[in-house]
Write a protein that holds these residues in place. Structure first.
Motif, PDB file in Angstrom:
ATOM      1  N   GLY A   1       0.753  -1.207  -0.090  1.00 54.16           N
ATOM      2  CA  GLY A   1       0.185   0.098   0.001  1.00 54.16           C
ATOM      3  C   GLY A   1       0.617   1.322   0.081  1.00 54.16           C
ATOM      4  N   GLY A   2       2.090   1.153  -0.242  1.00 51.24           N
ATOM      5  CA  GLY A   2       2.918   2.361  -0.408  1.00 51.24           C
ATOM      6  C   GLY A   2       4.303   2.180  -1.346  1.00 51.24           C
TER       7      GLY A   2
ATOM      8  N   TRP B   1       9.413   3.384   4.572  1.00 59.22           N
ATOM      9  CA  TRP B   1       7.958   3.213   3.922  1.00 59.22           C
ATOM     10  C   TRP B   1       6.882   4.488   4.055  1.00 59.22           C
TER      11      TRP B   1
ATOM     12  N   ASP C   1       2.987   5.725   2.695  1.00 63.82           N
ATOM     13  CA  ASP C   1       1.729   5.386   1.825  1.00 63.82           C
ATOM     14  C   ASP C   1       1.873   6.196   0.590  1.00 63.82           C
TER      15      ASP C   1
END
Lengths: 335, 63
Positions: free
Chosen positions: A118-119, A138, A140
């Motif tokens: 998701g990122g 990390w 999003d």
């Protein structure tokens, strides 16, 4: 005539009110007072911090025992971490691997980026440290939240760290901007003595530092940055914002001003201004922007945005000699 | 859609058609992608004003 010092209260929404930049004859620029959270008695160590650049507040929240600090040049960009609209947690780790798949993009230098959960996962490594990464982040897809892991063996844990150090700070910013907010450009931004914003765009060696030193001698002029400027739209106008990412002259300001003219710069045998076509200007500026080149959506937005900048702003090729005639030529032409 | 040529041959008004042109610009990839550290005077891993926490000098000068 010159521009007065500080912006209104922190917050990009207030930027629209900076057209109230006060003109005061002979006034001196005072350093902006935007750091309501001075370093504390623990020698600058704290477990959360945030900087605001071009209206975006990037906040870091460290795990217990991880001490963070910001450098002198960033202090004027420091704001309340609770106001962060990009929030990242920071932690030490004893294990940090490079994902076992092809990156979405490899910079060929310090960083690569991978699609993940998701990122995006940014992995940073340096040949001087070995094959493994020294940190990984990390974020999003919207660049609102993230996590940063620092590989403890590569750091001196007794010293506070600034986890956003180059290039992560700029990477987060350019990705966020590319989601419809603006672009970061390789340029010198100057607000002249009557409040007109001039953007001088060029690769390294084109003359940004030379021009910055010349503008430093101009009474009332304000330099927003001698190396990195962020362009954003606000209230129907293109504004140029200072950044903490300065060049050799070391000038950085969190202030902003409406863009009046933009110049592609190069050293010449005399001073001359040659008007650029809109297409030429947009293309030349794109080549001097920092954008996520691997993202079609980001490139599409950046092209559209720079096209708008070129349409709405007189753009010139500026060849110049490294003396006061360069500043005179700009002021005379803009008058 | 009216033909540009009809405009031109008519009352002498309208814009003369200009075909799209390819513009080549110089890109410096090493600068454009933020791939390398900056010089010692600029904030970054190898910066003097923002001292590096890494145990060795950074070999990656950049833009």
């Amino acid at each position: 005539m010159c521009i007065s010092g500080s912006l209104p209260e922190p917050g990009f929404l207030t930027m629209a009110t900076t057209d109230t930049l006060v003109r005061a004859e002979g006034a001196q620029l005072s350093p902006p007072q935007l750091d309501p959270f001075p370093l504390d008695s623990r020698a600058g160590k704290r477990d959360s911090l945030a900087i605001r650049v071009a209206g975006n507040v990037l906040g870091l929240f460290a795990e217990r025992g991880l001490q963070m600090a910001i450098g002198e040049e960033l202090k004027q960009f420091a704001v309340d971490p609770n106001s962060a609209d990009i929030r990242m947690s920071v932690a030490w780790t004893e294990k940090l691997d490079v994902p076992r798949r092809e990156p979405q993009f490899d910079s060929g230098g310090l960083w690569s980026v991978f699609d993940e959960e998701g990122g995006y996962r940014f992995v940073f490594s340096s040949p001087s440290l070995g094959a493994g990464p020294y940190k990984a982040a990390w974020l999003d897809f919207e660049f609102k939240t993230g996590r940063l892991d620092l590989f403890r063996p590569y750091f001196d844990a007794r010293r506070p760290v600034y986890p956003l150090e180059y290039p992560l700070d700029e990477l987060v910013m350019i990705h966020r901007l590319a989601r419809g907010e603006g672009v970061e450009i390789h340029g010198l931004g100057v607000v002249d003595g009557v409040g007109r914003g001039h953007l001088f765009v060029g690769h390294s060696g084109a003359g940004k530092s030379t021009l910055a030193r010349l503008w430093q001698q101009e009474p009332g002029a304000l330099i927003l940055s001698d190396d990195r400027i962020i362009l954003r739209e606000c209230a129907g106008q293109i504004w140029m914002h200072g950044t903490p990412w300065h060049g050799d002259v070391g000038v950085a300001s969190p202030q902003a001003a409406p863009l009046h003219r933009a110049y592609l710069i190069e050293h010449g045998s005399r001073c001359e201004l040659i008007e650029l076509s809109k297409a030429q200007a947009a293309a030349e500026f794109l080549a001097r922007c920092f954008v996520p080149h691997y993202s079609a959506e980001a490139m599409d937005f950046s092209l559209q945005f720079l096209g708008r900048v070129a349409r709405e702003t007189p753009c010139f090729l500026f060849r110049f000699l490294p003396d006061c005639r360069a500043v005179e030529a700009i002021c005379r032409a803009a008058a | 859609m009216p033909d540009e040529r009809q405009h031109d041959s008519g009352a002498g008004k309208g814009k003369v058609y200009e075909p799209p042109q390819v513009t080549r610009v110089t890109l410096r990839p090493e600068e454009a992608v933020l791939g390398a550290c900056k010089t010692v005077s600029i904030s970054g891993v190898g910066s003097g004003s923002n001292p590096c926490a890494y145990p060795v000098p950074c070999p990656n000068p950049g833009s």
